[in-house]
Design a protein around this motif. Structure first.
Motif, PDB file in Angstrom:
ATOM      1  N   VAL A 535     -36.129  18.705 -55.421  1.00  0.00           N
ATOM      2  CA  VAL A 535     -37.394  19.616 -56.141  1.00  0.00           C
ATOM      3  C   VAL A 535     -38.336  20.285 -55.116  1.00  0.00           C
ATOM      4  O   VAL A 535     -38.556  19.380 -54.116  1.00  0.00           O
ATOM      5  N   VAL A 536     -39.051  21.276 -55.611  1.00  0.00           N
ATOM      6  CA  VAL A 536     -40.095  21.735 -54.693  1.00  0.00           C
ATOM      7  C   VAL A 536     -41.362  21.280 -55.351  1.00  0.00           C
ATOM      8  O   VAL A 536     -41.497  21.397 -56.449  1.00  0.00           O
ATOM      9  N   PHE A 537     -42.526  20.705 -54.549  1.00  0.00           N
ATOM     10  CA  PHE A 537     -43.560  20.630 -55.101  1.00  0.00           C
ATOM     11  C   PHE A 537     -44.641  21.441 -54.656  1.00  0.00           C
ATOM     12  O   PHE A 537     -44.783  21.907 -53.450  1.00  0.00           O
ATOM     13  N   VAL A 538     -45.534  21.808 -55.653  1.00  0.00           N
ATOM     14  CA  VAL A 538     -46.455  22.832 -55.414  1.00  0.00           C
ATOM     15  C   VAL A 538     -48.126  21.667 -55.498  1.00  0.00           C
ATOM     16  O   VAL A 538     -48.126  21.354 -56.506  1.00  0.00           O
ATOM     17  N   ASP A 539     -48.342  21.525 -54.305  1.00  0.00           N
ATOM     18  CA  ASP A 539     -49.388  20.384 -54.290  1.00  0.00           C
ATOM     19  C   ASP A 539     -50.871  21.079 -54.630  1.00  0.00           C
ATOM     20  O   ASP A 539     -51.726  21.537 -53.943  1.00  0.00           O
ATOM     21  N   ALA A 540     -50.969  21.088 -56.091  1.00  0.00           N
ATOM     22  CA  ALA A 540     -52.208  21.575 -56.588  1.00  0.00           C
ATOM     23  C   ALA A 540     -53.330  20.739 -56.342  1.00  0.00           C
ATOM     24  O   ALA A 540     -54.508  21.257 -56.268  1.00  0.00           O
ATOM     25  N   TRP A 541     -53.167  19.525 -56.116  1.00  0.00           N
ATOM     26  CA  TRP A 541     -54.222  18.394 -55.636  1.00  0.00           C
ATOM     27  C   TRP A 541     -54.701  18.865 -54.645  1.00  0.00           C
ATOM     28  O   TRP A 541     -56.189  18.930 -54.357  1.00  0.00           O
ATOM     29  N   GLU A 542     -54.069  19.271 -53.354  1.00  0.00           N
ATOM     30  CA  GLU A 542     -54.765  19.484 -52.154  1.00  0.00           C
ATOM     31  C   GLU A 542     -55.233  20.840 -52.101  1.00  0.00           C
ATOM     32  O   GLU A 542     -56.230  21.177 -51.664  1.00  0.00           O
ATOM     33  N   MET A 543     -54.587  21.994 -52.871  1.00  0.00           N
ATOM     34  CA  MET A 543     -54.914  23.091 -52.880  1.00  0.00           C
ATOM     35  C   MET A 543     -56.303  23.262 -53.577  1.00  0.00           C
ATOM     36  O   MET A 543     -56.877  24.520 -53.260  1.00  0.00           O
ATOM     37  N   THR A 544     -56.509  22.644 -54.632  1.00  0.00           N
ATOM     38  CA  THR A 544     -57.991  22.693 -55.212  1.00  0.00           C
ATOM     39  C   THR A 544     -58.916  21.893 -54.488  1.00  0.00           C
ATOM     40  O   THR A 544     -60.258  22.386 -54.455  1.00  0.00           O
ATOM     41  N   LEU A 545     -58.698  20.690 -53.709  1.00  0.00           N
ATOM     42  CA  LEU A 545     -59.388  20.089 -53.169  1.00  0.00           C
ATOM     43  C   LEU A 545     -60.015  20.708 -51.868  1.00  0.00           C
ATOM     44  O   LEU A 545     -61.020  20.730 -51.418  1.00  0.00           O
ATOM     45  N   ALA A 546     -58.903  21.275 -51.160  1.00  0.00           N
ATOM     46  CA  ALA A 546     -59.405  22.130 -49.782  1.00  0.00           C
ATOM     47  C   ALA A 546     -60.055  23.371 -50.118  1.00  0.00           C
ATOM     48  O   ALA A 546     -60.511  23.875 -49.346  1.00  0.00           O
ATOM     49  N   HIS A 547     -59.968  23.910 -51.073  1.00  0.00           N
ATOM     50  CA  HIS A 547     -60.628  25.237 -51.457  1.00  0.00           C
ATOM     51  C   HIS A 547     -61.985  25.105 -51.731  1.00  0.00           C
ATOM     52  O   HIS A 547     -62.365  24.059 -52.240  1.00  0.00           O
TER      53      HIS A 547
END
Length: 578
Positions: A535-547
Motif C-alpha cells: 500500500v502507499v502511505f501518505v505521511d501526514a505526520w511528517e508533512m504537518t510537523l515539517a510545515h
C-alpha cells in the motif's frame, strides 16, 4: 486422563490386587510428574532472571501488560496465536519509558520545564562547515522548573529543521537517551539557511498521566443514540467496549456480525433495542485530572513549548561537497546511523525521498486527466473528507451529499467517467447525529468492492480512536487489513492509499482525549500493521510537523494540496521520471 478406582472396577472388573498395584503406580507417577513440574518452573524462573544477551528474544524489562482480556472478554473471543504474538509485538513497539519510582504526586517544580531546558547544535564531524547531504545533530538537556537537570527520559519531544525564507522544512528524529538528554538528527537537504526547532509536546510526567487515562478511563469519551417508536423516544449512552467493572445494566448489543466490532448501548427503559435511530457524540467524562495533574497540561507553559538554544540555532548549509577521489574510492562506507525521513518541503512543495516523484496538479484539466476512468473510494474521518472536498471542487457535473460534514458524499464527472465517493467509518466516531443505516464499517465496505486497475481505495482512520485503549484500534485495523488482502487478491492492480495521523492543536481539555501522544501511538501501530502489504502511505505526520503552519487536526490548504498532489502522482505517475 487417569481413571479412578471405582471406574476401574465398574468398567473392567479388575482384581483387587491389580487395582491396588495400579493405585500405587499412579501415586508414584504423580509424584514424579510433580517433581518434574517443580524442576521446570525453577528453570523458567532462572532463565527469566538471567542477563539478556539477545534483545530480539529477551528483554531486561517485562513487556507491557496485555490488556485484551479486560476489554474484549465479553465477546467470548480469544486471539489466535498469531494475533496474540502480533499484539505483543505492537505493545513492545509503542512502549514508553516509565518514570522512576518516587512519591506521587510529583510537584510541578520537579517536572520538565522547556524554558529551563537547553538545546545545543553539535559541531560537524571532521569539518568546520555543513554541506547538503550531511547530517546535523543537536543535543537537548532537559531541566525542571528549578533549573535542575532531569535524570530520566520519557519526555515527548518533536524536532524540525526549517527555513521560512526558502519555504523549506523537514522532520527530525528524536532519540531518548533515558538520562534526561536527547539527540535530534536532521538530514541537510537544501542549501542556505536552516533553523533547528525542538518542541516539548508533553513532559514525561504528563505522558504518565495520559497512559493512566488510557488504561483506567477508557470511556472518557462516550456516545449516545436516539431510540424512537411512534411518539415515544429515549436517548441512552453508548460505548465500544465493556470494562469488567461496567455497571450491570441491561444492554443492547450491536456488535457487527461480519467483523466482530463491538458496540453497546444502554437499553432504553420503555423501548426495544431495534428502535435505535441514530448515533451521535455524547460528551466527555469529568473530572479526569487531579488538581496536581492539571498543572502538567498548561498552554504556553508545558504543552507544545519550544526549547531555546544555548547558542546559535541556525546554520548555513553549503552546496553538496563532491570529491572525485572519494567518488572513485571503493572504501566509501554509508553512515549506519543516518536518519532518512519520508520527505521534505522546498519552496512550499513536498518532495518525497523515495518512491514516486511528485507531479504538480495545479488546475482542473490536469486533475481530470489523471482521474479519467477512475473510481475513487474514500473512507475515514474528517481528515479524509478534506481530500474529498478538495478534489470534488474539480468534478463539476454532479455532487451529491446528505450532510456535508457527515456524508455519505458522491461526486461524478460523466464526460470523463470519474466516480468519487466518501463515507465515514463506523463507530466510535465523534460526529453530528447520523442515521444508523449510514454507519458502515470499512472492512464491510471493502468486501463489497470488485477492485481492479481503475479502482483507488483511500482511507484515514485514527482521530476518533485516540481516547481508547490501543487494542480497540488494533482490532479495527486487523479487520481492515484482512479485507484489503481479500480485495487485492480478487482485484489485482487496485491502488490502496493510507493516510497517517497528523499533529493537532492542543490545550488542557483536548489533551485528555486527542493528545499528539495518543496519535503517535496509533500512528506507530498503523505503520507496523500495514507494512509490506503493498500500500502507499501518505505521511501526514511528517508533512504537518515539517510545515511552518500551526498544528490543526484539519491541516491548512497548502498542506492538503501537497497531500493530494502526492496521491494523484501515485494514481498516474510520471512514466518518464519513473
Amino acid at each position: 486422563m487417569f481413571t479412578t478406582e471405582n471406574e476401574e472396577v465398574a468398567n473392567h472388573g479388575r482384581l483387587k490386587g491389580i487395582i491396588m498395584c495400579r493405585s500405587k503406580c499412579t501415586l508414584i507417577f504423580l509424584i514424579l510428574a510433580l517433581s518434574g513440574l517443580i524442576f521446570l518452573l525453577r528453570n523458567i524462573f532462572t532463565l527469566e532472571h538471567q542477563n539478556c544477551s539477545n534483545t530480539a528474544f529477551c528483554q531486561k524489562r517485562p513487556l507491557p501488560s496485555y490488556q485484551t482480556h479486560t476489554f474484549y472478554s465479553h465477546l467470548g473471543l480469544k486471539p489466535t496465536p498469531d494475533e496474540a504474538l502480533e499484539d505483543r509485538y505492537l505493545l513492545k513497539a509503542i512502549a514508553w519509558p516509565k518514570l522512576p519510582a518516587r512519591p506521587a504526586p510529583v510537584p510541578l517544580h520537579q517536572t520538565s520545564d522547556p524554558v529551563h531546558s537547553l538545546l545545543t547544535i553539535l559541531p560537524s564531524k571532521g569539518q568546520k562547515e555543513w554541506h547538503v547531504g550531511d547530517q546535523l545533530e543537536a543535543l537537548v538537556q532537559m531541566h525542571d522548573f528549578q533549573g535542575s537537570p532531569k535524570r530520566h527520559g520519557g519526555d515527548f519531544l518533536v524536532a524540525r529543521l526549517h527555513s521560512l525564507e526558502l519555504q523549506a522544512g523537514v522532520a527530525g528524529k528524536v532519540v531518548d537517551h533515558l538520562n534526561g538528554s536527547y539527540s535530534a538528527l536532521f538530514p541537510l537537504l537544501w542549501g542556505g539557511s536552516a533553523q533547528v526547532q525542538i518542541t516539548m509536546v508533553h513532559s514525561s510526567e504528563a505522558v504518565a498521566v495520559l497512559q493512566r487515562l488510557r488504561e483506567e478511563r477508557p470511556n472518557r469519551v462516550f456516545f449516545k443514540s436516539l431510540f424512537r417508536s411512534g411518539e415515544l423516544s429515549e436517548t441512552t449512552t453508548c460505548i465500544p467496549c465493556l470494562p469488567l467493572n461496567y455497571p450491570q445494566q441491561p444492554l443492547c448489543n450491536y456488535t457487527n456480525l461480519h467483523t466482530g466490532e463491538p458496540w453497546y448501548c444502554l437499553k432504553p427503559k420503555l423501548l426495544s433495542c431495534d428502535t435505535r435511530v441514530n448515533h451521535a457524540m455524547g460528551g466527555y467524562e469529568k473530572p479526569l485530572y487531579t488538581n496536581q495533574e492539571a498543572l502538567l497540561f498548561q498552554s504556553r507553559l508545558n504543552i507544545k513549548v519550544v526549547i531555546h538554544a544555548s547558542g546559535p540555532d541556525r546554520i548555513n548549509v553549503l552546496p553538496q561537497k563532491i570529491d572525485e577521489t572519494e567518488l572513485e574510492s571503493s572504501t566509501i562506507k554509508a553512515e549506519p546511523d543516518k536518519y532518512t525521513p519520508s520527505g521534505y518541503y522546498y519552496q512550499g512543495t513536498w518532495r518525497p525521498l523515495c518512491g514516486t516523484s511528485v507531479r504538480q496538479f495545479n488546475n482542473a484539466s490536469s486533475i481530470t486527466q489523471c482521474l479519467t476512468g477512475k473510481v475513487i473510494h474514500m473512507y475515514g474521518d474528517s481528515t479524509m473528507r478534506q481530500w474529498f472536498e478538495y478534489l470534488s471542487a474539480f468534478i463539476p457535473d454532479f455532487n451529491l451529499h446528505r450532510s456535508k460534514k457527515v456524508g455519505p458524499l458522491m461526486a461524478v464527472d460523466f464526460k470523463n467517467n470519474i466516480l468519487m465517493n466518501y463515507r465515514c467509518h463506523g463507530p466510535p466516531i465523534r460526529i453530528l447525529p447520523v442515521s444508523t443505516s449510514e454507519l458502515r464499517y470499512v472492512a464491510n465496505e471493502l468486501d463489497g468492492l470488485a477492485g481492479g486497475p481503475d479502482t483507488v481505495v483511500v482511507f484515514s482512520i485514527w482521530a476518533h480512536f485516540t481516547s481508547f485503549p490501543i487494542e480497540v484500534y488494533t482490532h479495527r485495523m486487523r479487520h481492515i487489513r484482512q479485507a484489503l488482502v481479500r480485495l487485492l487478491d480478487r482485484g489485482p492492480g487496485t491502488l490502496v492509499i493510507i493516510r497517517s495521523a497528523n499533529f493537532v492543536a492542543m490545550d488542557q481539555t483536548t489533551s485528555k482525549h486527542s493528545s499528539d501522544w495518543f496519535s503517535l501511538q496509533i500512528d506507530k501501530v498503523l505503520r507496523a500493521m500495514f507494512k509490506g502489504l503493498g500500500v502507499v502511505f501518505v505521511d501526514a505526520w511528517e508533512m504537518t510537523l515539517a510545515h511552518h503552519s500551526p498544528h490543526n487536526i484539519h491541516p491548512p490548504p497548502p498542506i492538503i494540496k501537497n497531500m493530494v498532489d502526492l496521491i494523484l502522482s501515485h494514481v498516474c505517475p510520471d512514466k518518464k521520471k519513473s
